[in-house]
Design an enzyme around this catalytic site. Structure first.
Site, PDB file in Angstrom:
ATOM      1  N   GLU A  65      -8.260  -2.957  -2.157  1.00  0.00           N
ATOM      2  CA  GLU A  65      -8.476  -2.824  -1.426  1.00  0.00           C
ATOM      3  C   GLU A  65      -8.599  -1.253  -1.410  1.00  0.00           C
ATOM      4  O   GLU A  65      -7.473  -0.921  -0.851  1.00  0.00           O
ATOM      5  CB  GLU A  65      -7.462  -2.731  -0.123  1.00  0.00           C
ATOM      6  CG  GLU A  65      -7.466  -4.427  -0.783  1.00  0.00           C
ATOM      7  CD  GLU A  65      -6.666  -5.244   0.920  1.00  0.00           C
ATOM      8  OE1 GLU A  65      -5.505  -5.091   1.344  1.00  0.00           O
ATOM      9  OE2 GLU A  65      -7.838  -6.389   1.565  1.00  0.00           O
ATOM     10  N   GLU A  76       0.040 -12.216  11.192  1.00  0.00           N
ATOM     11  CA  GLU A  76      -1.397 -11.343  11.052  1.00  0.00           C
ATOM     12  C   GLU A  76      -2.879 -12.034  11.717  1.00  0.00           C
ATOM     13  O   GLU A  76      -3.372 -11.808  12.081  1.00  0.00           O
ATOM     14  CB  GLU A  76      -2.130 -10.295   9.499  1.00  0.00           C
ATOM     15  CG  GLU A  76      -3.437  -9.718   9.324  1.00  0.00           C
ATOM     16  CD  GLU A  76      -3.444  -8.794   9.036  1.00  0.00           C
ATOM     17  OE1 GLU A  76      -2.745  -9.217   7.170  1.00  0.00           O
ATOM     18  OE2 GLU A  76      -4.621  -8.395   8.314  1.00  0.00           O
ATOM     19  N   ARG A 128       0.571  -8.287  -8.164  1.00  0.00           N
ATOM     20  CA  ARG A 128      -0.267  -8.976  -6.984  1.00  0.00           C
ATOM     21  C   ARG A 128      -1.503  -9.382  -8.027  1.00  0.00           C
ATOM     22  O   ARG A 128      -2.508  -8.507  -8.234  1.00  0.00           O
ATOM     23  CB  ARG A 128      -0.450  -8.278  -6.019  1.00  0.00           C
ATOM     24  CG  ARG A 128       1.222  -8.121  -5.663  1.00  0.00           C
ATOM     25  CD  ARG A 128       1.451  -7.417  -4.242  1.00  0.00           C
ATOM     26  NE  ARG A 128       0.636  -8.305  -3.058  1.00  0.00           N
ATOM     27  CZ  ARG A 128       0.071  -8.097  -1.443  1.00  0.00           C
ATOM     28  NH1 ARG A 128      -0.886  -7.171  -2.142  1.00  0.00           N
ATOM     29  NH2 ARG A 128      -0.239  -9.126  -0.891  1.00  0.00           N
ATOM     30  N   ASP A 185      -7.508 -14.621   1.937  1.00  0.00           N
ATOM     31  CA  ASP A 185      -6.399 -13.945   3.120  1.00  0.00           C
ATOM     32  C   ASP A 185      -5.335 -14.714   3.758  1.00  0.00           C
ATOM     33  O   ASP A 185      -5.470 -13.964   5.299  1.00  0.00           O
ATOM     34  CB  ASP A 185      -7.255 -12.550   3.251  1.00  0.00           C
ATOM     35  CG  ASP A 185      -5.602 -11.362   3.827  1.00  0.00           C
ATOM     36  OD1 ASP A 185      -4.819 -11.811   3.741  1.00  0.00           O
ATOM     37  OD2 ASP A 185      -6.481 -10.315   3.864  1.00  0.00           O
ATOM     38  N   ASN A 207       0.812  -1.075  -0.096  1.00  0.00           N
ATOM     39  CA  ASN A 207       0.001   0.031  -0.356  1.00  0.00           C
ATOM     40  C   ASN A 207       0.950   0.971   0.258  1.00  0.00           C
ATOM     41  O   ASN A 207       1.067   1.746   1.198  1.00  0.00           O
ATOM     42  CB  ASN A 207      -0.726  -0.511   1.275  1.00  0.00           C
ATOM     43  CG  ASN A 207      -1.428  -1.289   1.408  1.00  0.00           C
ATOM     44  OD1 ASN A 207      -2.953  -1.395   0.277  1.00  0.00           O
ATOM     45  ND2 ASN A 207      -2.565  -1.728   2.279  1.00  0.00           N
TER      46      ASN A 207
HETATM   47  C1  GCU Z   1      -4.199  -8.082   4.058  1.00  0.00           C
HETATM   48  C2  GCU Z   1      -3.799  -7.154   5.085  1.00  0.00           C
HETATM   49  C3  GCU Z   1      -3.749  -5.844   4.336  1.00  0.00           C
HETATM   50  C4  GCU Z   1      -2.756  -5.894   4.066  1.00  0.00           C
HETATM   51  C5  GCU Z   1      -3.206  -7.228   2.248  1.00  0.00           C
HETATM   52  C6  GCU Z   1      -2.415  -6.946   1.095  1.00  0.00           C
HETATM   53  O1  GCU Z   1      -5.641  -7.678   3.480  1.00  0.00           O
HETATM   54  O2  GCU Z   1      -5.150  -7.070   6.174  1.00  0.00           O
HETATM   55  O3  GCU Z   1      -2.901  -5.035   5.935  1.00  0.00           O
HETATM   56  O4  GCU Z   1      -2.319  -4.651   3.106  1.00  0.00           O
HETATM   57  O5  GCU Z   1      -3.791  -7.655   2.497  1.00  0.00           O
HETATM   58  O6  GCU Z   1      -1.915  -8.454   1.258  1.00  0.00           O
HETATM   59  O7  GCU Z   1      -2.743  -6.793   0.351  1.00  0.00           O
END
Ligand code: GCU
Length: 652
Positions: free
Chosen positions: A268, A375, A301, A347, A185
């Site tokens: 996301e 996580e 990705r 996930d 991110n």
């Molecule tokens: C999960 C995770 C996120 C992360 C995402 C990803 O959803 O909670 O924090 O950014 O995976 O793999 O991009």
């Protein structure tokens, strides 16, 4: 305390350091090898030979061109009382040295016919989800449980080459050869690492290079807009392509052996090609074209799904998303565009089936991504050694002829679990996950138990018989299955507290937009993903697995609720009903954590006091949390189903 030596304490070098070694060859990695042997000899009284004589116990010889760093394989032999490692590249020689270190005294006994070792997978990478600037919600390291970032602090590079160098050394010793240094991110500050702040990345690359580690960078797809001032990031727009070509040229001026880009696009909330009506192949290929002249790759990705789903919408299944988006693009990706796929379709849950995408893109280079940062597996407060899970994934024969490990031609990637914590990983025993990832990436078919023994031997010492080996092993060995027992049952996943994802909340995500539901009601639980009556996800597998998963009669118990919605009195292959399985595993899981805590307590005196105390303290939290999981899960299902525990234990 100083920084923990993890699996490279001085003692691990005793066998090498007490002998005489000749290192032949030249080049930066050979210099690293020589320096490693030299340091070991200073600790243990051995010698590094320089001359042409033959008075040595160990020969480390570069046989190829002088500066080859890419040759990663090595040969190992012991004949006539002498141990020999040869390699055609610097990396291979370094890996050969660490092979000898792992063997310890055994490397200097008896004789061994010449063996050839080489990694099964060319790219063995860690992705750091490290932010340069502290993010208001995610902090310095997204999903990080080991303190701050090794690389960044409060908006800038930390400097601290010693720490980064020590890290590179640990990674080389388990075979990792690539690191992406910032979060997928990519926020505003991080974006600029690509352009005016590339010098900070170059610094990291320079420190990691002597250990054979290439540096990669996560970039934002919107970079031409946010950094370049263009009105668009359309991958087919000539200005955009020219911008990426120029930006990439400058990256390679700063870092000639730069590995490439990592991209999270249309995922996301991250920007991507969909905004321009372009495909993900268009997006990835544009970056691949910019990187190709320099031999770099883009890791694109496949984590693309609708994160704004209406929970009432039963036609959308997040598990299907990666396959639905990417399989139609098979064959369209450039050679240096690697599609990076999470190992499961959801996930990083404690139990998921293998992603069907991995078996369905024969004309695309795939990398498989696992999550070392815990996580969803206890956040480095719980002991959860992931070796057996990763090994199951990598050895899984998703196609008749090929396992996941064999299909991961584009690399194996783990989300890093490391931070600036003195033990690197917060929980000292989580170091085992990092080590195990590296070794399984080198050889996906390796026995994870043997890797665990290696890690324990290096970290805690290898004196036969004595020492904490058996105790540490018993604490770690079954810890993943134990964690699975006391958390979400039978592959259904999630049931975690929203946002931070620690601790139980059975309905925490049940009415959320994230696509992660369990559908428990008074009669039953689980997600119908069959073709016959559900979302059709089971049909994304090749025929053999599609048939296995399609019916609750053939679906393996541990994945039953991932694929099927079944009544609480459904009888598992184990002979137990689903509801009784839930009760039993949750009581067992807690009992296993309590027993592990006792084993750890008994190791006081056999493990250094700081490490012992840290783990003992974390065990208190793990026991508390496991009981919380047990009681919430069991009570929830008792209240929903009204079925009592046949063993009469307390439910609330
Ligand atoms: C999960 C995770 C996120 C992360 C995402 C990803 O959803 O909670 O924090 O950014 O995976 O793999 O991009």
């Amino acid at each position: 305390m100083g920084i923990d030596p993890a699996w490279l304490p001085s003692a691990a070098f005793r066998a090498v350091g007490s002998r005489s070694t000749l290192v032949r060859g030249s080049g930066p990695l050979v210099d690293t090898v020589r320096a490693e042997v030299g340091a070991a000899c200073r600790d243990f009284g051995g010698r590094v030979e320089h001359g042409a004589g033959d008075d040595f116990d160990l020969l480390l010889e570069l046989t190829g061109d002088t500066d080859g760093t890419d040759g990663e394989g090595f040969t190992y032999a012991r004949e006539d009382g002498r141990t020999t490692v040869t390699a055609s590249g610097g990396r291979g020689l370094l890996y050969g040295l660490f092979h000898v270190v792992r063997l310890g005294e055994e490397a200097f006994r008896g004789s061994t016919a010449r063996q050839t070792h080489r990694p099964a997978v060319g790219l063995r990478m860690l992705d750091h989800w490290d932010n340069v600037a502290v993010h208001p919600v995610m902090g310095q390291v997204e999903r990080g449980y080991a303190g701050g970032s090794l690389f960044w602090r409060d908006g800038r590079a930390r400097g601290e080459p010693e720490r980064v160098r020590a890290y590179g050394r640990l990674l080389a010793a388990c075979g990792i050869n690539a690191v992406a240094v910032n979060n997928v991110n990519v926020h505003a500050t991080e974006a600029r690492l690509l352009t005016d702040r590339i010098g900070e990345v170059a610094f990291l690359a320079q420190v990691l290079r002597p250990y054979g580690i290439r540096t990669h960078l996560s970039v934002t797809f919107a970079a031409p807009i946010v950094l370049g001032g263009l009105p668009t990031a359309d991958p087919l727009d000539a200005r955009v392509r020219a911008w990426w070509a120029a930006a990439t040229a400058r990256v390679y001026e700063a870092i000639p052996d730069f590995g490439g880009y990592v991209v999270k696009a249309d995922s996301e909330g991250q920007p991507g090609p969909f905004a321009y009506g372009r495909s993900h192949a268009d997006g990835a290929n544009m970056l691949a074209a910019a990187l190709a002249p320099y031999g770099g790759s883009v890791h694109w990705r496949a984590f693309v799904y609708d994160h704004r789903q209406d929970w009432r919408d039963r036609s959308t299944d997040r598990a299907r998303a990666a396959y639905d988006h990417f399989v139609p693009l098979d064959g369209e990706f450039a050679d240096n565009a690697v599609l990076q796929v999470k190992h499961g379709p959801m996930d990083f849950q404690v139990r998921e089936p293998v992603s069907p995408l991995i078996g369905a893109m024969p004309r695309t280079r795939l990398a498989v991504e696992v999550q070392a940062t815990q996580e969803y597996t206890g956040q480095q407060r719980h002991v959860c050694w992931l070796g057996p899970m990763w090994s199951e994934v990598l050895r899984f024969p998703i196609q008749q002829e090929s396992s996941v490990g064999e299909l991961a031609r584009g690399g194996l990637v783990a989300v890093s679990n490391v931070g600036d914590d003195p033990y690197w990983t917060g929980h000292p025993l989580a170091q085992a996950n990092l080590y195990t990832f590296g070794r399984l990436a080198w050889d996906p078919g390796a026995d994870p138990g043997a890797v665990l023994d290696e890690w324990i031997g290096l970290t805690f010492g290898r004196e036969a018989g004595a020492g904490p080996h058996a105790g540490v092993r018993s604490v770690l060995d079954g810890s993943w299955r134990t964690y699975e027992k006391y958390t979400a049952p039978l592959g259904v996943g999630f049931m975690v507290q929203p946002g931070h994802h620690y601790g139980p909340s059975v309905d925490g995500y049940e009415y959320s937009p994230w696509g992660t539901y369990h559908f428990a009601d008074r009669d039953g639980v689980g997600v119908d993903r069959s073709v016959a009556s559900g979302t059709g996800f089971a049909g994304q597998y090749g025929k053999a697995w599609a048939e296995v998963y399609e019916s609750p009669d053939t679906c393996p118990d541990e994945l039953l609720l991932f694929f099927h919605h079944v009544p609480y009195d459904h009888v598992l292959k184990s002979g137990k009903t689903v509801i009784q399985h839930i009760y039993d595993t949750h009581f067992e899981g807690v009992a296993e954590v309590e027993a592990a805590r006792e084993v750890w307590a008994s190791l006081a005196g056999a493990v250094d006091p700081g490490r012992h105390a840290r783990v003992a303290e974390l065990f208190e939290e793990q026991v508390r949390s496991a009981r919380e999981w047990r009681d919430q899960i069991n009570s929830y299902f008792f209240r929903k189903s009204g079925v009592p525990d046949e063993r009469g234990r307390v439910l609330y």
